[in-house]
Scaffold this motif. Structure first.
Motif, mmCIF file in Angstrom:
data_model
loop_
_atom_site.group_PDB
_atom_site.id
_atom_site.type_symbol
_atom_site.label_atom_id
_atom_site.label_comp_id
_atom_site.label_asym_id
_atom_site.label_seq_id
_atom_site.Cartn_x
_atom_site.Cartn_y
_atom_site.Cartn_z
ATOM 1 N N LEU A 108 0.817 -1.224 0.000
ATOM 2 C CA LEU A 108 0.000 0.000 0.000
ATOM 3 C C LEU A 108 0.845 1.266 0.000
ATOM 4 C CD1 LEU A 108 -2.747 -1.119 2.520
ATOM 5 C CD2 LEU A 108 -3.172 -0.325 0.191
ATOM 6 N N LYS A 109 2.175 1.088 0.120
ATOM 7 C CA LYS A 109 3.090 2.241 0.171
ATOM 8 C C LYS A 109 2.848 3.163 -1.010
ATOM 9 C CE LYS A 109 7.164 1.693 2.891
ATOM 10 N NZ LYS A 109 8.414 1.018 3.077
ATOM 11 N N GLY A 110 2.788 4.458 -0.750
ATOM 12 C CA GLY A 110 2.627 5.418 -1.841
ATOM 13 C C GLY A 110 1.162 5.676 -2.190
ATOM 14 N N THR A 111 0.219 4.988 -1.545
ATOM 15 C CA THR A 111 -1.197 5.277 -1.809
ATOM 16 C C THR A 111 -1.754 6.013 -0.592
ATOM 17 O OG1 THR A 111 -2.214 3.388 -0.702
ATOM 18 C CG2 THR A 111 -1.366 3.000 -2.918
ATOM 19 N N ASP A 112 -2.921 6.619 -0.749
ATOM 20 C CA ASP A 112 -3.537 7.195 0.454
ATOM 21 C C ASP A 112 -4.967 6.693 0.603
ATOM 22 O OD1 ASP A 112 -4.776 8.532 -1.538
ATOM 23 O OD2 ASP A 112 -4.465 10.553 -0.704
ATOM 24 N N ILE A 113 -5.171 5.439 0.217
ATOM 25 C CA ILE A 113 -6.493 4.827 0.303
ATOM 26 C C ILE A 113 -6.895 4.644 1.783
ATOM 27 C CG2 ILE A 113 -5.589 2.439 0.136
ATOM 28 C CD1 ILE A 113 -8.085 1.882 -1.699
ATOM 29 N N PRO A 114 -8.116 4.999 2.140
ATOM 30 C CA PRO A 114 -8.548 4.761 3.527
ATOM 31 C C PRO A 114 -8.543 3.262 3.835
ATOM 32 C CG PRO A 114 -10.065 6.252 2.411
ATOM 33 C CD PRO A 114 -9.152 5.698 1.358
ATOM 34 N N ILE A 115 -8.088 2.937 5.038
ATOM 35 C CA ILE A 115 -8.031 1.518 5.419
ATOM 36 C C ILE A 115 -8.591 1.323 6.837
ATOM 37 C CG2 ILE A 115 -5.576 1.658 6.123
ATOM 38 C CD1 ILE A 115 -5.676 -1.340 4.652
ATOM 39 N N PHE A 116 -9.383 0.291 6.984
ATOM 40 C CA PHE A 116 -10.014 -0.036 8.268
ATOM 41 C C PHE A 116 -9.358 -1.310 8.792
ATOM 42 C CE2 PHE A 116 -12.890 2.526 5.868
ATOM 43 C CZ PHE A 116 -13.470 3.369 6.803
ATOM 44 N N VAL A 117 -8.955 -1.279 10.048
ATOM 45 C CA VAL A 117 -8.266 -2.443 10.615
ATOM 46 C C VAL A 117 -9.151 -3.071 11.683
ATOM 47 C CG1 VAL A 117 -6.136 -3.250 11.696
ATOM 48 C CG2 VAL A 117 -6.102 -1.207 10.255
ATOM 49 N N LYS A 118 -9.618 -4.265 11.401
ATOM 50 C CA LYS A 118 -10.424 -4.951 12.407
ATOM 51 C C LYS A 118 -9.510 -5.515 13.494
ATOM 52 C CE LYS A 118 -14.440 -6.081 9.738
ATOM 53 N NZ LYS A 118 -15.600 -6.976 9.848
ATOM 54 N N ASN A 119 -10.044 -5.665 14.691
ATOM 55 C CA ASN A 119 -9.206 -6.232 15.759
ATOM 56 C C ASN A 119 -8.947 -7.711 15.460
ATOM 57 O OD1 ASN A 119 -12.226 -6.227 17.204
ATOM 58 N ND2 ASN A 119 -11.068 -8.104 17.527
#
Ligand code: PEP
Ligand code: MN
Length: 340
Positions: A108-119
């Motif tokens: 994902l380096k170099g992108t600014d896509i929103p990301i959601f991290v589940k526990n």
């Protein structure tokens, strides 16, 4: 409040578009659905895979919705980026594995896509924090966390146990980061979803990810926990109602507290006037050689005050205590004046 909603899995274009149509009537930030489904046991429906990306593009084009899906490998990331998917999430089973998270972060380096991290499934908040840090170190700026419950040997009424303390702790750890709740995977059954969602919002979490399907009973995955669109609409109404009730209550409390402030200022003002009069009395007593403590006057005064308290339905003990304090302060002032 951020709302993410959509089916657990993409099944067919018709299934996906029909639920997208319903959800386009509601103000959601992302339409969700899983294309690659990590299943606990082999042999189940493992998702439609990359062909669902075109279906998600159709959802974007036809209903103007932003779309989000789960990624578990750099290959998934690459395919999603190629198809202009608007946001990604890392599922509970992937967050558990730092190797996988690191590889995803790298891709994902170099992108600014929103990301959601589940526990992660196991109740280890550090593993959750570790995944968030790996993504943050890769330069991602729009990271949110999703509390989807933790797995214990006995989860009571839930499919996966909510760990509210950890979710709130995460918000304290990262004050700028949004922490959402996924009540669908916590509840495991639709009857419980609204209750869990309400609890999350009342605790101050920033939004919800909820599974919605037009025919939940026929869903290929998580059939017992998905809501139909009408149930989802009622859930939102329920939350709005609880929020407006909370706002009205805090407005009313604010007004009443202002009234209390004014009354307290008046009490202090009156006390100052009373002490000034005491001081004046002490001058007269001094000039006329009258003893400071006039016990009968004090007893009479106390009797009067208690009678008045009783007439005004005030606790006599409170009034007695207050006037003992006031009287002893008056004596202190008069003594001081005498000694000066
Ligand atoms: C899902 O959102 O459908 C999913 C698989 O979630 P989780 O990773 O939280 O189990
Ligand atoms: Mn699911």
């Amino acid at each position: 409040m951020e709302l993410i909603a959509g089916p657990c899995s993409a099944e067919t274009p018709t299934q996906l578009l029909s639920v997208a149509k319903e959800l386009s009537q509601i103000n959601i930030s992302y339409f969700r659905c899983g294309l690659w489904k990590p299943r606990t046991n082999p042999g189940g429906f493992e998702g439609v895979g990359a062909k669902g990306l075109d279906w998600l593009n159709q959802v974007q084009a036809q209903y103007g919705l932003k779309v989000a899906t789960e990624v578990a490998s750099p290959k998934h990331v690459e395919q999603c980026l190629k198809h202009s998917i608007d946001a990604l999430w890392i599922g509970a089973r992937t967050t558990t594995n730092p190797f996988s998270v690191q590889e995803i972060a790298q891709s994902l380096k170099g992108t600014d896509i929103p990301i959601f991290v589940k526990n992660p499934l196991n109740p280890d908040i550090n593993l959750w924090i570790g995944a968030i840090e790996r993504l943050s170190n890769a330069g991602l700026k729009h990271i949110s966390a999703v509390h989807r419950g933790f797995s214990f040997a006995n989860n009571g009424i839930y499919r996966q146990t909510p760990y509210w303390k950890e979710a709130v702790q995460l918000k304290v750890h990262y004050p700028q980061m949004r922490v959402l709740c996924d009540p669908s995977h916590i509840a495991g059954k639709r009857e419980l979803v609204t209750q869990v969602a309400l609890q999350a919002i009342q605790l101050g979490l920033d939004g919800l990810m909820i599974e919605v399907h037009c025919h939940p009973q026929e869903a290929l995955t998580d059939a017992s926990q998905q809501l139909c669109p009408q149930e989802f609409t009622s859930l939102i109404e329920c939350i709005k109602h609880s929020q407006s009730h909370k706002t009205n209550t805090s407005l009313l409390l604010g007004e009443l507290r202002k009234e209390i402030d004014v009354v307290d200022w008046q009490i202090i003002d009156l006390l100052q006037q009373r002490m000034n009069i005491s001081s004046h009395i002490s001058t007269i007593k001094k000039e006329n050689n009258i003893p400071l403590l006039q016990i009968t006057r004090f007893q009479q005064m106390m009797q009067d005050r208690l009678a008045q308290a009783k007439a005004q339905d005030l606790n006599p003990k409170l009034i007695e205590d207050i006037f003992e304090l006031i009287h002893s302060e008056s004596l202190r002032i008069q003594n001081k004046d005498t000694n000066d």
